[in-house]
Design an enzyme around this catalytic site. Structure first.
Site, PDB file in Angstrom:
ATOM      1  N   HIS A  83       0.832  -1.210   0.000  1.00  0.00           N
ATOM      2  CA  HIS A  83       0.000   0.000   0.000  1.00  0.00           C
ATOM      3  C   HIS A  83       0.868   1.262   0.000  1.00  0.00           C
ATOM      4  O   HIS A  83       0.578   2.234  -0.690  1.00  0.00           O
ATOM      5  CB  HIS A  83      -0.919  -0.025   1.224  1.00  0.00           C
ATOM      6  CG  HIS A  83      -1.878   1.111   1.310  1.00  0.00           C
ATOM      7  ND1 HIS A  83      -2.977   1.221   0.499  1.00  0.00           N
ATOM      8  CD2 HIS A  83      -1.901   2.190   2.129  1.00  0.00           C
ATOM      9  CE1 HIS A  83      -3.645   2.322   0.810  1.00  0.00           C
ATOM     10  NE2 HIS A  83      -3.005   2.934   1.794  1.00  0.00           N
ATOM     11  N   ARG A 122      12.291  14.032  10.774  1.00  0.00           N
ATOM     12  CA  ARG A 122      12.207  15.004   9.681  1.00  0.00           C
ATOM     13  C   ARG A 122      11.126  16.060   9.898  1.00  0.00           C
ATOM     14  O   ARG A 122      10.982  16.974   9.102  1.00  0.00           O
ATOM     15  CB  ARG A 122      11.975  14.263   8.361  1.00  0.00           C
ATOM     16  CG  ARG A 122      13.217  13.517   7.904  1.00  0.00           C
ATOM     17  CD  ARG A 122      12.892  12.431   6.886  1.00  0.00           C
ATOM     18  NE  ARG A 122      14.084  11.776   6.402  1.00  0.00           N
ATOM     19  CZ  ARG A 122      14.758  10.844   7.053  1.00  0.00           C
ATOM     20  NH1 ARG A 122      14.350  10.447   8.252  1.00  0.00           N
ATOM     21  NH2 ARG A 122      15.847  10.294   6.531  1.00  0.00           N
TER      22      ARG A 122
END
Length: 166
Positions: A83, A122
């Protein structure tokens, strides 16, 4: 070096999936836009369900004529199935297509990572926040596209140079 965001109308599209990560990207993008001179009144935040929906929302925003730049923020984290590959690919190619087809710059702030720890790293405040990087890219591209669109712009003057912030 930061481009000048003053006077630009910018929409920040925020995926609500992986909200903890995306909230960090949004905070980084907003902080960077303010540092570039953007006014809160020129910033719009809109939520979308997930990264897959970002291209459609970006296309609608671009076609509305209300925005000079788009910052798309999301996080796709690898799971146990394929996915992840489908969502990451469609988000990236869809957002690139919006920019090409509409001429409205789209800053790509969609993290595609193997694990949540990478996404959190991040999206933390400070240097390396990918939301801030996407905001800088959107503003710099908006300024460049506007300059390139000026009649005779290349003959009259060079594109605006970002100011170096020390």
């Amino acid at each position: 070096m930061r481009p000048d965001a003053r006077g630009l109308r910018i929409i920040l599209l925020r995926s609500t999936f992986n909200a903890t990560v995306v909230d960090g990207l949004l905070a980084g993008a907003r902080e960077e836009l303010r540092a570039m001179g953007a006014r809160e009144a020129d910033l719009t935040v809109a939520d979308v369900p997930g990264a897959f929906e970002l291209p459609l929302a970006a296309a609608a925003a671009a076609r509305s004529g209300r925005f000079d730049a788009i910052v798309a923020l999301g996080a796709v984290i690898r799971g146990d199935t394929d996915h992840y590959e489908h969502i990451a690919r469609e988000a990236a190619s869809g957002l690139a297509a919006v920019a090409r087809e509409t001429g409205v710059p789209v800053g790509f702030g969609v993290l595609t990572v193997g694990e949540e720890a990478q996404a959190l790293a991040r999206s933390r405040p400070g240097l390396g926040n990918k939301g801030a990087e996407a905001a800088r890219a959107a503003v710099a591209t908006a300024r460049l596209v506007a300059w390139l669109g000026e009649e005779g712009g290349a003959r009259r003057r060079a594109p605006p140079r970002p100011r170096k912030i020390v």
